[in-house]
Design a protein around this motif. Structure first.
Motif, short mmCIF file in Angstrom:
data_model
loop_
_atom_site.label_atom_id
_atom_site.label_comp_id
_atom_site.label_asym_id
_atom_site.label_seq_id
_atom_site.Cartn_x
_atom_site.Cartn_y
_atom_site.Cartn_z
N THR A 35 0.85 -1.19 0.00
CA THR A 35 0.00 0.00 0.00
C THR A 35 0.89 1.24 0.00
N ALA A 36 0.54 2.21 -0.82
CA ALA A 36 1.33 3.44 -0.92
C ALA A 36 0.58 4.62 -0.33
N LEU A 37 1.32 5.45 0.37
CA LEU A 37 0.84 6.73 0.85
C LEU A 37 1.50 7.78 -0.04
N LEU A 38 0.71 8.40 -0.89
CA LEU A 38 1.23 9.30 -1.91
C LEU A 38 0.87 10.74 -1.59
N GLY A 39 1.80 11.64 -1.86
CA GLY A 39 1.52 13.05 -1.69
C GLY A 39 2.78 13.87 -1.80
N PRO A 40 2.65 15.17 -2.03
CA PRO A 40 3.83 16.03 -2.12
C PRO A 40 4.47 16.21 -0.76
N VAL A 197 4.81 4.66 -7.40
CA VAL A 197 3.61 4.18 -6.74
C VAL A 197 2.76 3.35 -7.69
N ASP A 198 2.65 3.82 -8.92
CA ASP A 198 1.87 3.11 -9.94
C ASP A 198 2.40 1.69 -10.13
N GLU A 199 3.73 1.53 -10.14
CA GLU A 199 4.36 0.24 -10.37
C GLU A 199 4.36 -0.65 -9.13
N LEU A 200 4.40 -0.05 -7.96
CA LEU A 200 4.61 -0.80 -6.72
C LEU A 200 3.32 -1.27 -6.04
N ALA A 201 2.36 -0.39 -5.96
CA ALA A 201 1.31 -0.55 -4.96
C ALA A 201 0.05 -1.22 -5.50
N ASP A 202 -0.55 -2.06 -4.65
CA ASP A 202 -1.86 -2.62 -4.92
C ASP A 202 -2.96 -1.60 -4.62
N SER A 203 -2.69 -0.77 -3.62
CA SER A 203 -3.67 0.22 -3.17
C SER A 203 -2.95 1.52 -2.85
N ILE A 204 -3.63 2.64 -3.04
CA ILE A 204 -3.03 3.95 -2.85
C ILE A 204 -3.91 4.80 -1.95
N HIS A 205 -3.29 5.52 -1.04
CA HIS A 205 -3.97 6.56 -0.27
C HIS A 205 -3.31 7.89 -0.63
N LEU A 206 -4.09 8.80 -1.19
CA LEU A 206 -3.57 10.09 -1.62
C LEU A 206 -3.78 11.14 -0.53
N ALA A 213 -7.20 12.53 0.45
CA ALA A 213 -7.97 13.00 -0.70
C ALA A 213 -8.75 11.88 -1.37
N ALA A 214 -8.17 10.67 -1.42
CA ALA A 214 -8.82 9.55 -2.07
C ALA A 214 -8.09 8.27 -1.74
N SER A 215 -8.77 7.13 -1.92
CA SER A 215 -8.17 5.82 -1.67
C SER A 215 -8.63 4.84 -2.74
N GLY A 216 -7.76 3.89 -3.07
CA GLY A 216 -8.07 2.86 -4.05
C GLY A 216 -6.89 2.66 -4.98
N ASP A 217 -7.09 1.94 -6.11
CA ASP A 217 -6.05 1.97 -7.13
C ASP A 217 -6.27 3.24 -7.95
N TYR A 218 -5.28 3.64 -8.75
CA TYR A 218 -5.37 4.98 -9.32
C TYR A 218 -6.52 5.12 -10.31
N ARG A 219 -6.88 4.06 -11.02
CA ARG A 219 -8.01 4.18 -11.94
C ARG A 219 -9.33 4.33 -11.17
#
Length: 311
Positions: A35-40, A197-206, A213-219
């Protein structure tokens, strides 16, 4: 998101420092896998990871790991491997000595055996007896990861683990992390680099400005953005004729002829557009050569969420 079977449950967590809010009312769950925690930078990722690792107490809300309150809970600490962003190693040690030191600090019984397994996992057996001062940045990150997992924790919390690595080392680290996730571990990592993050994670938390801001896969996240139209690139034999025909469709919000002759079509219903496009092109005797969703990438999703702009 359901908390059933979750490794980590964050419930309405906020954290502030001297009146500055770093994390604001965040709730999320983390399941086994990557799971990735993404953000600036400044989004609150590190603060949230520290709360999950038990290193800081939330100002408000709760964090539970394996169903227990994580703060001041040594039993749970033994089940977590935490790798901070900022590099901190004794560079006079060899790589293996660093990993063995971590094993002793974690109370591992078979220090040498555990260290050997961890070093093998990150693929640095040949370099394990060299001083850390002679390691590249990527090699240091991999050996730090070995030290993080030497006590075989089911949860790994990794803050920007790929930061500063060259492309080759990034690929090696990525493969190691993905492999650990496939073993059934829970890997929670942070990053500000979208393609990682796109290559690594099954799930993303932005995270943006301390908020989720959002959770799930990027699509799936992109599909949540109902107030933003999708942008689709269309190359064809007669862009102006096709553009005029598409404007009659309810699914199409706007059409622009790009400088290189392609069409940029904004649509709030790409599925409907895709179904209607061949019919419109056939009726107008226009040959289609390419149809490409420009927004179907994590970079575009993050652009919408962080700044309100997209591709």
């Amino acid at each position: 998101m359901s908390g059933a079977g979750a490794t980590v449950q964050v419930d309405r967590v906020s954290k502030w420092f001297s009146g500055v809010v770093a994390v604001s009312d965040v709730s999320l769950v983390v399941q086994p896998g990557v799971t990735a925690l993404l953000g600036p930078n400044g989004a609150g990722k590190t603060t949230l990871l520290r709360a999950i690792g038990g290193l800081t107490r939330p100002s408000q809300g709760t964090v539970r790991v394996f169903g227990e309150d994580v703060r001041a809970n040594p039993r749970i600490y033994r089940r977590i491997g935490y790798m901070p962003e900022h590099e901190s190693v004794y560079d006079f040690l060899t790589g293996r000595q660093l990993v063995e030191l971590a094993a002793r600090l974690q109370g591992v019984e078979d220090v040498r055996g555990a260290a050997q397994r961890a070093v093998e996992t990150v693929g640095l057996v040949d370099a394990q007896d060299r001083k850390l001062r002679g390691y590249s940045r990527g090699m240091r990150q991999r050996m730090r990861l070995a030290a993080t997992l030497v006590h075989d924790p089911p949860l790994l919390v990794l803050d920007e683990p790929l930061s500063g690595t060259d492309p080759a080392q990034r690929l090696r680290l990525r493969d190691v992390i993905v492999g650990l996730g496939r073993e059934g571990r829970t890997i929670l990592l942070s990053s500000h680099i979208l393609e990682e993050v796109d290559e690594l994670a099954d799930s993303i938390h932005l995270m943006v400005s301390g908020k989720l801001a959002a959770s799930g896969d990027y699509r799936a996240i992109r599909l949540q953005l109902n107030d933003r139209p999708f942008l689709v690139r269309i190359d064809c034999s007669d862009p102006r004729a096709l553009g005029a025909g598409l404007l009659a469709l309810e699914a199409v919000e706007s059409v622009e002829v790009a400088g290189d002759g392609g069409l940029r079509v904004k649509s709030r219903n790409v599925t409907s557009l895709q179904r209607s496009l061949p019919t419109v092109a056939r009726e107008l005797d226009v040959r289609l050569s390419r149809v490409e969703p420009l927004d179907d990438s994590l970079e575009s999703v993050f652009g919408y969420l962080a700044t309100g702009t997209g591709a």
